[in-house]
Design a protein around this motif. Structure first.
Motif, PDB file in Angstrom:
ATOM      1  N   ALA A 173       0.834  -1.206   0.000  1.00  0.00           N
ATOM      2  CA  ALA A 173       0.000   0.000   0.000  1.00  0.00           C
ATOM      3  C   ALA A 173       0.866   1.253   0.000  1.00  0.00           C
ATOM      4  CB  ALA A 173      -0.928  -0.001   1.207  1.00  0.00           C
ATOM      5  N   GLY A 174       1.913   1.245   0.800  1.00  0.00           N
ATOM      6  CA  GLY A 174       2.810   2.386   0.833  1.00  0.00           C
ATOM      7  C   GLY A 174       3.489   2.622  -0.504  1.00  0.00           C
ATOM      8  N   LEU A 175       3.877   1.533  -1.169  1.00  0.00           N
ATOM      9  CA  LEU A 175       4.508   1.657  -2.490  1.00  0.00           C
ATOM     10  C   LEU A 175       3.553   2.290  -3.487  1.00  0.00           C
ATOM     11  CD1 LEU A 175       6.679   1.062  -4.635  1.00  0.00           C
ATOM     12  CD2 LEU A 175       5.652  -1.228  -4.875  1.00  0.00           C
ATOM     13  N   GLY A 176       2.330   1.789  -3.531  1.00  0.00           N
ATOM     14  CA  GLY A 176       1.371   2.319  -4.495  1.00  0.00           C
ATOM     15  C   GLY A 176       1.107   3.798  -4.296  1.00  0.00           C
ATOM     16  N   VAL A 177       0.883   4.197  -3.053  1.00  0.00           N
ATOM     17  CA  VAL A 177       0.615   5.607  -2.772  1.00  0.00           C
ATOM     18  C   VAL A 177       1.869   6.448  -3.006  1.00  0.00           C
ATOM     19  CG1 VAL A 177      -0.041   7.243  -0.971  1.00  0.00           C
ATOM     20  CG2 VAL A 177      -1.234   5.052  -1.161  1.00  0.00           C
ATOM     21  N   GLY A 178       3.034   5.889  -2.683  1.00  0.00           N
ATOM     22  CA  GLY A 178       4.278   6.622  -2.890  1.00  0.00           C
ATOM     23  C   GLY A 178       4.545   6.895  -4.359  1.00  0.00           C
ATOM     24  N   ILE A 179       4.309   5.902  -5.208  1.00  0.00           N
ATOM     25  CA  ILE A 179       4.491   6.098  -6.647  1.00  0.00           C
ATOM     26  C   ILE A 179       3.525   7.165  -7.171  1.00  0.00           C
ATOM     27  CG2 ILE A 179       4.097   4.990  -8.880  1.00  0.00           C
ATOM     28  CD1 ILE A 179       5.353   2.464  -7.733  1.00  0.00           C
ATOM     29  N   TRP A 180       2.274   7.108  -6.719  1.00  0.00           N
ATOM     30  CA  TRP A 180       1.292   8.109  -7.143  1.00  0.00           C
ATOM     31  C   TRP A 180       1.697   9.509  -6.676  1.00  0.00           C
ATOM     32  CZ3 TRP A 180      -1.721  11.124  -3.830  1.00  0.00           C
ATOM     33  CH2 TRP A 180      -2.681  11.916  -4.463  1.00  0.00           C
ATOM     34  N   ALA A 181       2.125   9.612  -5.410  1.00  0.00           N
ATOM     35  CA  ALA A 181       2.504  10.918  -4.870  1.00  0.00           C
ATOM     36  C   ALA A 181       3.726  11.482  -5.578  1.00  0.00           C
ATOM     37  CB  ALA A 181       2.774  10.799  -3.371  1.00  0.00           C
ATOM     38  N   LEU A 182       4.688  10.629  -5.917  1.00  0.00           N
ATOM     39  CA  LEU A 182       5.884  11.102  -6.611  1.00  0.00           C
ATOM     40  C   LEU A 182       5.519  11.662  -7.985  1.00  0.00           C
ATOM     41  CD1 LEU A 182       8.961  11.376  -6.545  1.00  0.00           C
ATOM     42  CD2 LEU A 182       9.104   9.074  -7.523  1.00  0.00           C
ATOM     43  N   GLY A 183       4.664  10.936  -8.723  1.00  0.00           N
ATOM     44  CA  GLY A 183       4.236  11.426 -10.034  1.00  0.00           C
ATOM     45  C   GLY A 183       3.480  12.732  -9.938  1.00  0.00           C
ATOM     46  N   LEU A 184       2.617  12.836  -8.934  1.00  0.00           N
ATOM     47  CA  LEU A 184       1.830  14.050  -8.765  1.00  0.00           C
ATOM     48  C   LEU A 184       2.726  15.247  -8.468  1.00  0.00           C
ATOM     49  CD1 LEU A 184      -0.942  15.435  -8.464  1.00  0.00           C
ATOM     50  CD2 LEU A 184      -0.870  14.787  -6.040  1.00  0.00           C
ATOM     51  N   LEU A 185       3.686  15.067  -7.575  1.00  0.00           N
ATOM     52  CA  LEU A 185       4.541  16.185  -7.190  1.00  0.00           C
ATOM     53  C   LEU A 185       5.465  16.609  -8.332  1.00  0.00           C
ATOM     54  CD1 LEU A 185       5.377  15.090  -3.537  1.00  0.00           C
ATOM     55  CD2 LEU A 185       4.002  17.061  -4.228  1.00  0.00           C
ATOM     56  N   VAL A 186       5.983  15.634  -9.067  1.00  0.00           N
ATOM     57  CA  VAL A 186       6.832  15.982 -10.210  1.00  0.00           C
ATOM     58  C   VAL A 186       6.011  16.743 -11.245  1.00  0.00           C
ATOM     59  CG1 VAL A 186       8.104  15.024 -12.165  1.00  0.00           C
ATOM     60  CG2 VAL A 186       8.495  14.140  -9.857  1.00  0.00           C
ATOM     61  N   ARG A 187       4.783  16.305 -11.480  1.00  0.00           N
ATOM     62  CA  ARG A 187       3.934  16.986 -12.443  1.00  0.00           C
ATOM     63  C   ARG A 187       3.643  18.427 -12.005  1.00  0.00           C
ATOM     64  NH1 ARG A 187       0.495  13.226 -12.934  1.00  0.00           N
ATOM     65  NH2 ARG A 187      -1.108  13.916 -11.474  1.00  0.00           N
ATOM     66  N   ARG A 188       3.463  18.614 -10.704  1.00  0.00           N
ATOM     67  CA  ARG A 188       3.179  19.955 -10.202  1.00  0.00           C
ATOM     68  C   ARG A 188       4.395  20.870 -10.272  1.00  0.00           C
ATOM     69  NH1 ARG A 188      -1.584  20.717  -7.386  1.00  0.00           N
ATOM     70  NH2 ARG A 188      -0.652  22.548  -6.394  1.00  0.00           N
ATOM     71  N   ALA A 189       5.568  20.299 -10.443  1.00  0.00           N
ATOM     72  CA  ALA A 189       6.786  21.117 -10.492  1.00  0.00           C
ATOM     73  C   ALA A 189       6.943  21.846 -11.818  1.00  0.00           C
ATOM     74  CB  ALA A 189       8.011  20.247 -10.233  1.00  0.00           C
ATOM     75  N   TYR A 190       6.134  21.489 -12.815  1.00  0.00           N
ATOM     76  CA  TYR A 190       6.273  22.091 -14.151  1.00  0.00           C
ATOM     77  C   TYR A 190       5.034  22.885 -14.518  1.00  0.00           C
ATOM     78  CZ  TYR A 190      10.295  19.094 -15.052  1.00  0.00           C
ATOM     79  OH  TYR A 190      11.514  18.489 -15.000  1.00  0.00           O
ATOM     80  N   THR A 191       5.241  23.898 -15.336  1.00  0.00           N
ATOM     81  CA  THR A 191       4.147  24.614 -15.977  1.00  0.00           C
ATOM     82  C   THR A 191       4.533  24.832 -17.432  1.00  0.00           C
ATOM     83  OG1 THR A 191       2.662  26.511 -15.820  1.00  0.00           O
ATOM     84  CG2 THR A 191       5.013  26.942 -15.514  1.00  0.00           C
ATOM     85  N   THR A 192       3.549  25.083 -18.259  1.00  0.00           N
ATOM     86  CA  THR A 192       3.802  25.325 -19.675  1.00  0.00           C
ATOM     87  C   THR A 192       3.114  26.616 -20.087  1.00  0.00           C
ATOM     88  OG1 THR A 192       1.827  24.260 -20.565  1.00  0.00           O
ATOM     89  CG2 THR A 192       3.677  22.829 -20.012  1.00  0.00           C
ATOM     90  N   ALA A 193       3.349  27.015 -21.294  1.00  0.00           N
ATOM     91  CA  ALA A 193       2.685  28.216 -21.806  1.00  0.00           C
ATOM     92  C   ALA A 193       1.178  28.043 -21.825  1.00  0.00           C
ATOM     93  CB  ALA A 193       3.192  28.556 -23.208  1.00  0.00           C
ATOM     94  N   ASP A 194       0.717  26.806 -21.922  1.00  0.00           N
ATOM     95  CA  ASP A 194      -0.711  26.527 -21.972  1.00  0.00           C
ATOM     96  C   ASP A 194      -1.321  26.343 -20.577  1.00  0.00           C
ATOM     97  OD1 ASP A 194      -0.717  26.562 -24.747  1.00  0.00           O
ATOM     98  OD2 ASP A 194      -0.059  24.459 -24.801  1.00  0.00           O
ATOM     99  N   GLY A 195      -0.489  26.408 -19.532  1.00  0.00           N
ATOM    100  CA  GLY A 195      -0.996  26.200 -18.184  1.00  0.00           C
ATOM    101  C   GLY A 195      -0.147  25.179 -17.455  1.00  0.00           C
ATOM    102  N   PRO A 196      -0.497  24.850 -16.215  1.00  0.00           N
ATOM    103  CA  PRO A 196       0.252  23.874 -15.439  1.00  0.00           C
ATOM    104  C   PRO A 196       0.334  22.530 -16.149  1.00  0.00           C
ATOM    105  CG  PRO A 196      -1.334  25.029 -14.059  1.00  0.00           C
ATOM    106  CD  PRO A 196      -1.639  25.402 -15.474  1.00  0.00           C
ATOM    107  N   ALA A 197       1.487  21.878 -16.019  1.00  0.00           N
ATOM    108  CA  ALA A 197       1.664  20.561 -16.630  1.00  0.00           C
ATOM    109  C   ALA A 197       0.590  19.616 -16.119  1.00  0.00           C
ATOM    110  CB  ALA A 197       3.049  20.016 -16.310  1.00  0.00           C
ATOM    111  N   GLY A 198       0.041  18.872 -17.027  1.00  0.00           N
ATOM    112  CA  GLY A 198      -1.030  17.954 -16.655  1.00  0.00           C
ATOM    113  C   GLY A 198      -2.403  18.547 -16.919  1.00  0.00           C
ATOM    114  N   ASP A 199      -2.476  19.884 -17.128  1.00  0.00           N
ATOM    115  CA  ASP A 199      -3.764  20.521 -17.367  1.00  0.00           C
ATOM    116  C   ASP A 199      -3.956  20.912 -18.826  1.00  0.00           C
ATOM    117  OD1 ASP A 199      -4.180  20.313 -14.682  1.00  0.00           O
ATOM    118  OD2 ASP A 199      -3.434  22.345 -14.244  1.00  0.00           O
TER     119      ASP A 199
END
Length: 532
Positions: free
Chosen positions: A128-154
């Motif tokens: 369970a910790g692994l699954g949530v950790g992988i999800w949290a890592l992806g989410l935080l890395v995605r939030r670290a970027y933005t683009t001209a079109d808006g935040p990465a992922g949006d």
């Protein structure tokens, strides 16, 4: 397309928070499964089990009762550093970070499953910790970027960071990639809240409060065979001298349990089996219905260095173990009791010592109250005259009557002797080593022990001169330590003070130095003081 690489500190922060979330969730799930399934505890236990005896001795000598805290803290520091490093990698290619988390999860699963009492469900907290950790890592890395079109992922190119690093982002739309500090910090703060809340809930749900309440509500029966009141003169009451009775909170603790077993006394069971005519299973209620005995007994750890403080004296309340063994009918060929703790630790105790009339107890009380959790609640063994590793099993749940040539306890294959009788020892408490002492009359004092024989004399010498007889405090039985004191006319300069004890059988403590392994330290305690 221009790519702005996420700073290393930002990747490290993302990895650290994701790791914290993973551990928090793992602890929360472990509270439901069982606390021992928490991977940090399992890894720490594996480190303890796999460490060579000299490493364990060094840890106990260096950190004393804090050795477990230091070990767990060390594991957490290593995990934090590794998680931060994986975060730096994940900011460039998310697969590297996810693979690293999976590798640590494999180690956690291995550690959990190699515990003596492991079950399939014990892997759930790590998974369970692994699954949530992988999800949290992806989410935080995605939030670290933005683009001209808006935040990465949006925006139209926003799936890139979730599946990889900036080098994997699609180029068809060609947006500029930029580091978004604010969104990362907001996400990290949210992750920290999740990690903290999971950890707090996990600890609250671990059952500790229920066990504390159960212990607090217990009223132990009075002893059918009470200990005699302590004699006058049992304690010199000198400031700085170890008191005759060690308070429960001050009693030394040495064991291999990184997380305290928390056993509901209504669910506790003790099975006595093996080379017996009539196997027995006892509940806690069964034990309390039996005639209880009180006994003053000093316990000593085999890891106690000469002059060390891994010894303590308490008044114990319990059921004589010999009486229960007689009911079970110990077979004549048996010579060992292999007792097992709730956490899987094992201890080998000589049958003849338990059956020779001394106050060997299945203890339920310590200094007038139910056993503290740190000292074996609800039931532990107490056997006078033997070092704790062969006599003092905490949280005891199983006793197999067997033979030394058939079974081995936890410490024996790790290089320790099988039977462990306590060696006669004496210790100087006053003055302290390297202390500055005023010239004139001063008191040299300490404690000495020779369980189950008793201390008959203590002698002190200064600067290699003649041995001087110290005065002895009273002792209620041969199973306790004994205070001693000597008045000394201190003269200016550097001085060396030594002490030795003689037991009631006439054996004087040896000068020959020996390490704690394999059967206890020996030698005279020697200190240096400056008088001026």
């Amino acid at each position: 397309m221009r790519r702005h690489v996420v700073p290393a500190w930002a990747g490290a922060l993302a990895g650290f928070v994701a790791g914290a979330v993973a551990l928090g969730v793992a602890q929360l799930v472990a509270a439901v499964v069982r606390p021992e399934a928490f991977p940090v505890v399992a890894v720490g236990d594996a480190v303890v089990d796999l460490s060579p005896a000299p490493v364990k001795d060094w840890a106990i000598a260096t950190f004393g009762e804090n050795d477990k805290t230091v070990l767990v803290a060390g594991v957490l520091v290593l995990l934090a550093a590794a998680a931060a490093g994986l975060g730096v990698l994940a900011a460039r290619r998310i697969g590297y970070g996810q693979a690293g988390l999976a590798a640590f999860a494999v180690i956690g699963v291995w550690a959990v499953l190699t515990r003596p009492d492991a079950g399939p469900a014990d892997v759930l907290p790590t998974v369970a910790g692994l699954g949530v950790g992988i999800w949290a890592l992806g989410l935080l890395v995605r939030r670290a970027y933005t683009t001209a079109d808006g935040p990465a992922g949006d925006g139209p190119a926003g799936d890139g960071p979730a599946g990889g690093g900036p080098s994997e982002w699609p180029t068809v739309h060609g947006p500029e990639m930029a580091f978004d500090r604010r969104r990362l910090l907001v996400g990290a703060a949210g992750g920290a809240v999740v990690a903290g809340a999971s950890t707090i809930l996990g600890r609250a749900w671990s059952g500790s409060e229920a066990i504390d309440a159960a212990r607090g509500g217990l009223v132990l029966p009075k002893a059918a065979t009470p200990a005699a009141p302590l004699p006058q003169g049992v304690d010199f009451r000198l400031n700085g001298l170890t008191p005759f009775v060690t308070k429960n909170r001050d009693f030394y603790r040495v064991d291999t349990a990184l997380i305290l077993p928390r056993i509901d006394p209504t669910e506790w069971r003790l099975r006595i089996h093996g080379m017996v005519d009539r196997p027995i299973e006892l509940t806690y209620a069964d034990l309390l219905k039996r005639p209880l005995t009180e006994a003053d007994v000093t316990l000593t750890c085999v890891s106690n260095e000469v002059g060390g403080d891994l010894a303590g004296n308490a008044r114990w309340l319990g059921v004589p173990l010999a009486a229960i063994l007689r009911e079970a009918g110990v077979q004549s060929a048996a010579d060992m009791l292999l007792s097992t703790s709730d956490d899987g630790w094992t201890c080998g105790t000589p049958v003849d010592v338990v059956m020779d009339g001394r106050n060997a107890l299945l203890a339920v009380g310590m200094n007038g109250e139910p056993l503290p959790l740190t000292h074996g609640f609800p039931v532990r063994q107490v056997v006078p005259g033997l070092y704790g590793y062969v006599s003092a099993t905490k949280w005891v749940v199983d006793i197999k009557v067997t033979r030394f040539d058939r079974d081995e306890a936890y410490w024996t294959p790790r290089g320790w002797s099988a039977k462990g009788p306590i060696k006669t020892q004496s210790r100087i408490d006053l003055p302290r080593d390297r202390a500055k002492v005023a010239a004139g009359r001063t008191t040299i004092a300490g404690v000495a022990w020779a369980q189950h024989t008793g201390v008959d004399a203590v002698e002190v010498r200064v600067d290699g001169g003649a041995w001087q007889q110290a005065r002895l405090a009273q002792a209620p039985t041969a199973d306790t330590w004994r205070q001693w004191a000597l008045d000394w006319q201190a003269t200016p300069g550097e001085h060396t003070i030594q002490v030795r004890a003689t037991d009631a059988a006439g054996r004087t403590q040896t000068e020959q130095k020996a390490p704690v392994a394999p059967d206890g330290a020996s030698g005279w305690h020697t200190i240096s003081v400056r008088v001026g």
